[in-house]
Design a protein around this motif. Structure first.
Motif, PDB file in Angstrom:
ATOM      1  N   UNK A 139     -11.951  -1.827  -7.802  1.00  0.00           N
ATOM      2  CA  UNK A 139     -10.708  -0.802  -8.063  1.00  0.00           C
ATOM      3  C   UNK A 139      -9.805   0.230  -8.576  1.00  0.00           C
ATOM      4  N   UNK A 140     -10.294  -0.359  -9.956  1.00  0.00           N
ATOM      5  CA  UNK A 140     -10.385   0.580 -11.211  1.00  0.00           C
ATOM      6  C   UNK A 140     -10.696   1.842 -10.947  1.00  0.00           C
ATOM      7  N   UNK A 141     -12.627   1.856 -10.823  1.00  0.00           N
ATOM      8  CA  UNK A 141     -13.564   3.168 -10.992  1.00  0.00           C
ATOM      9  C   UNK A 141     -13.062   4.049  -9.395  1.00  0.00           C
ATOM     10  N   UNK A 142     -12.558   3.427  -8.126  1.00  0.00           N
ATOM     11  CA  UNK A 142     -12.326   3.496  -6.725  1.00  0.00           C
ATOM     12  C   UNK A 142     -11.098   4.829  -7.748  1.00  0.00           C
ATOM     13  N   UNK A 143     -10.193   4.297  -8.567  1.00  0.00           N
ATOM     14  CA  UNK A 143      -8.708   5.355  -8.775  1.00  0.00           C
ATOM     15  C   UNK A 143      -9.248   6.123 -10.314  1.00  0.00           C
TER      16      UNK A 143
END
Length: 74
Positions: free
Chosen positions: A62-66
């Motif tokens: 989730x963090x990396x996708x954002x």
């Protein structure tokens, strides 16, 4: 050995991922935990909560996708 890092040196796109015991969460969240012992909280550099997810891997994804950089904390 860990180095002390000044907060002004932390990338603002850094997010912190930590496990949270279900018993430490509000009752309405506990009821939705679907049998998990813990969930994973994602917080910004100021400590503001951004997300609560089922597992550590999902928190990092989730963090990396954002376009954020996840860091584990205990």
């Amino acid at each position: 050995m860990m180095k002390n890092v000044q907060m002004d040196q932390v990338d603002p796109k850094t997010v912190y991922v930590r496990p949270v015991k279900i018993s430490d969460l509000p009752k309405e969240v506990q009821e939705q935990a679907d049998g998990h012992d813990a969930l994973y909280a994602v917080h910004d550099v100021d400590g503001a909560p951004l997300a609560l997810v089922a597992d550590r891997e999902l928190a990092f994804i989730l963090a990396r996708q954002n376009d954020m950089t996840p860091v584990s904390v205990h």
